[in-house]
Design a protein around this motif. Structure first.
Motif, short mmCIF file in Angstrom:
data_model
loop_
_atom_site.label_atom_id
_atom_site.label_comp_id
_atom_site.label_asym_id
_atom_site.label_seq_id
_atom_site.Cartn_x
_atom_site.Cartn_y
_atom_site.Cartn_z
N ARG A 80 0.80 -1.16 -0.20
CA ARG A 80 -0.12 -0.05 0.22
C ARG A 80 0.76 1.42 0.07
O ARG A 80 1.92 1.26 0.70
CB ARG A 80 -0.95 0.11 1.14
N LEU A 81 0.58 2.29 -0.88
CA LEU A 81 1.51 3.37 -0.94
C LEU A 81 0.80 4.47 0.03
O LEU A 81 -0.49 4.44 0.25
CB LEU A 81 1.36 4.03 -2.39
N GLU A 82 1.59 5.35 0.50
CA GLU A 82 1.32 6.20 1.54
C GLU A 82 0.20 7.25 0.64
O GLU A 82 0.40 7.61 -0.48
CB GLU A 82 2.31 7.41 1.57
N GLY A 83 -1.01 7.40 1.05
CA GLY A 83 -1.93 8.35 0.63
C GLY A 83 -3.06 7.54 -0.01
O GLY A 83 -4.02 8.04 -0.68
N MET A 84 -2.82 6.21 -0.15
CA MET A 84 -3.84 5.38 -0.77
C MET A 84 -4.88 4.50 0.15
O MET A 84 -4.05 4.10 1.25
CB MET A 84 -3.00 4.11 -1.71
N SER A 85 -6.09 4.71 0.07
CA SER A 85 -6.84 4.23 1.11
C SER A 85 -8.27 3.48 0.49
O SER A 85 -8.94 2.99 1.27
CB SER A 85 -7.65 5.34 1.88
N ASP A 86 -8.21 3.53 -0.75
CA ASP A 86 -9.56 2.64 -1.21
C ASP A 86 -9.23 2.04 -2.60
O ASP A 86 -8.24 2.16 -3.15
CB ASP A 86 -10.70 3.66 -1.50
N ARG A 87 -10.27 1.12 -2.93
CA ARG A 87 -9.94 0.00 -4.17
C ARG A 87 -9.94 0.91 -5.26
O ARG A 87 -9.04 0.34 -6.18
CB ARG A 87 -10.96 -0.88 -4.01
N SER A 88 -10.52 2.04 -5.57
CA SER A 88 -10.46 2.49 -6.74
C SER A 88 -9.14 3.15 -7.01
O SER A 88 -8.54 3.08 -8.21
CB SER A 88 -11.58 3.75 -6.90
N GLN A 89 -8.19 3.53 -6.15
CA GLN A 89 -7.10 4.09 -6.19
C GLN A 89 -6.25 2.94 -6.77
O GLN A 89 -5.36 3.25 -7.84
CB GLN A 89 -6.35 4.75 -5.12
N SER A 90 -6.11 2.04 -6.01
CA SER A 90 -5.35 0.75 -6.57
C SER A 90 -5.80 0.12 -7.72
O SER A 90 -4.79 -0.23 -8.49
CB SER A 90 -5.10 -0.40 -5.12
N GLU A 91 -7.05 -0.16 -8.15
CA GLU A 91 -7.28 -0.51 -9.30
C GLU A 91 -6.60 0.43 -10.71
O GLU A 91 -6.37 -0.06 -11.66
CB GLU A 91 -8.70 -0.50 -9.66
N SER A 92 -6.56 1.73 -10.39
CA SER A 92 -6.05 2.70 -11.47
C SER A 92 -4.52 2.47 -11.90
O SER A 92 -4.20 3.02 -12.74
CB SER A 92 -6.32 4.27 -10.98
N LEU A 93 -3.71 1.69 -10.94
CA LEU A 93 -2.51 1.60 -11.12
C LEU A 93 -1.89 0.22 -11.76
O LEU A 93 -0.86 0.01 -11.70
CB LEU A 93 -1.73 1.57 -9.84
N LYS A 94 -2.91 -0.53 -12.20
CA LYS A 94 -2.71 -1.76 -13.03
C LYS A 94 -1.77 -1.79 -14.23
O LYS A 94 -1.84 -0.99 -14.79
CB LYS A 94 -4.07 -2.62 -13.29
N GLY A 95 -0.76 -2.60 -14.00
CA GLY A 95 0.31 -2.52 -14.93
C GLY A 95 1.67 -1.60 -14.74
O GLY A 95 2.42 -1.73 -15.48
N VAL A 96 1.66 -0.67 -13.84
CA VAL A 96 2.56 0.20 -13.47
C VAL A 96 3.77 -0.41 -12.96
O VAL A 96 3.83 -1.38 -12.20
CB VAL A 96 2.08 1.02 -12.20
N ARG A 97 4.98 -0.13 -13.63
CA ARG A 97 6.14 -0.67 -13.40
C ARG A 97 7.02 -0.11 -12.16
O ARG A 97 6.93 1.26 -11.95
CB ARG A 97 6.97 -0.49 -14.66
N ILE A 98 7.39 -0.85 -11.36
CA ILE A 98 8.34 -0.37 -10.18
C ILE A 98 10.01 -0.53 -10.37
O ILE A 98 10.32 -1.61 -10.72
CB ILE A 98 8.01 -1.36 -8.86
N TYR A 99 10.42 0.60 -9.99
CA TYR A 99 11.68 0.85 -10.14
C TYR A 99 12.52 1.14 -8.77
O TYR A 99 11.76 1.96 -8.08
CB TYR A 99 12.12 1.82 -11.22
N VAL A 100 13.74 0.64 -8.45
CA VAL A 100 14.50 1.26 -7.39
C VAL A 100 15.81 1.44 -7.63
O VAL A 100 16.38 0.60 -8.53
CB VAL A 100 14.31 0.31 -6.23
N PRO A 101 16.63 2.50 -7.21
CA PRO A 101 17.72 2.80 -7.66
C PRO A 101 18.73 1.60 -7.12
O PRO A 101 18.50 1.11 -5.79
CB PRO A 101 18.31 4.05 -6.86
#
Length: 199
Positions: free
Chosen positions: A89-110
């Motif tokens: 869960r990302l900071e500021g996310m609190s409902d399902r509609s927020q997380s549904e909007s991120l489907k497919g997003v790629r995660i990077y870390v240095p």
């Protein structure tokens, strides 16, 4: 940024040493959690890094995506293993509609943000591209992937098979265990193994 999740992100640029560690798959539950598909069984960097850089899905998967454009960063509020996967869960996310909007997003870390691995252990991204030689000095190939197989991982090597009339790209697999791996030299970008050419 006009989606329900837009307040979660800060515009950023992708660090030069960024490594793609996984992607968001789908919403998990109703409180803003989302399923993460790691690219490797080695998830330590995902768990120990509190800031992720995110990019939209690749063009082929981005139809209808509008959560953000370009590269953004987000703070990881919570992350845990669940069943055979990972949820976060990302900071500021609190409902399902927020997380549904991120489907497919790629995660990077240095890469510089990865915690130091224990002595004798290595991150899979550091092994990719290393040349592998046996004790006799014969080149066995270049590490293309690290495949988890339960109790241990297997080095997947790519090499050119010149035994036929036409040279062909071929694969060789070597268990990544002490019984076969003599030395990993990250500075020399070389792995030495006890493995025959005909295995």
């Amino acid at each position: 940024m006009n989606s329900p999740a837009s307040s979660v992100f800060t515009a950023s640029s992708l660090p030069e040493d960024a490594i793609e560690l996984g992607r968001f798959m789908d919403a998990w539950g109703v409180k803003g959690w989302i399923k993460v598909q790691p690219h490797s069984a080695d998830t330590q960097a995902l768990f120990e890094t509190t800031h992720w850089h995110l990019q939209p899905p690749e063009e082929a998967l981005a139809r209808g995506f509008s959560a953000f454009t370009g590269c953004v960063s987000a703070t990881v509020a919570e992350i845990k293993h669940h069943a055979d996967g990972v949820v976060a869960r990302l900071e500021g996310m609190s409902d399902r509609s927020q997380s549904e909007s991120l489907k497919g997003v790629r995660i990077y870390v240095p890469r510089s943000a990865f915690p130091a691995p224990p002595e004798g252990e290595y991150y899979w991204v550091d092994l990719l591209g290393l040349e592998v030689f046996n004790r006799e000095g014969h080149a066995l190939g270049v590490v293309r992937d690290l495949m988890p197989t339960g109790p241990h991982s297997v080095l997947v090597l790519e090499y050119t098979d010149t035994q036929n009339d036409k040279p062909l790209l071929a694969e060789r697999m070597i268990p990544f265990v002490d019984a076969y791996v003599d030395q990993v030299d990250l500075k020399a970008r070389r792995i030495t193994v006890d493995w025959g050419l005909d295995y």
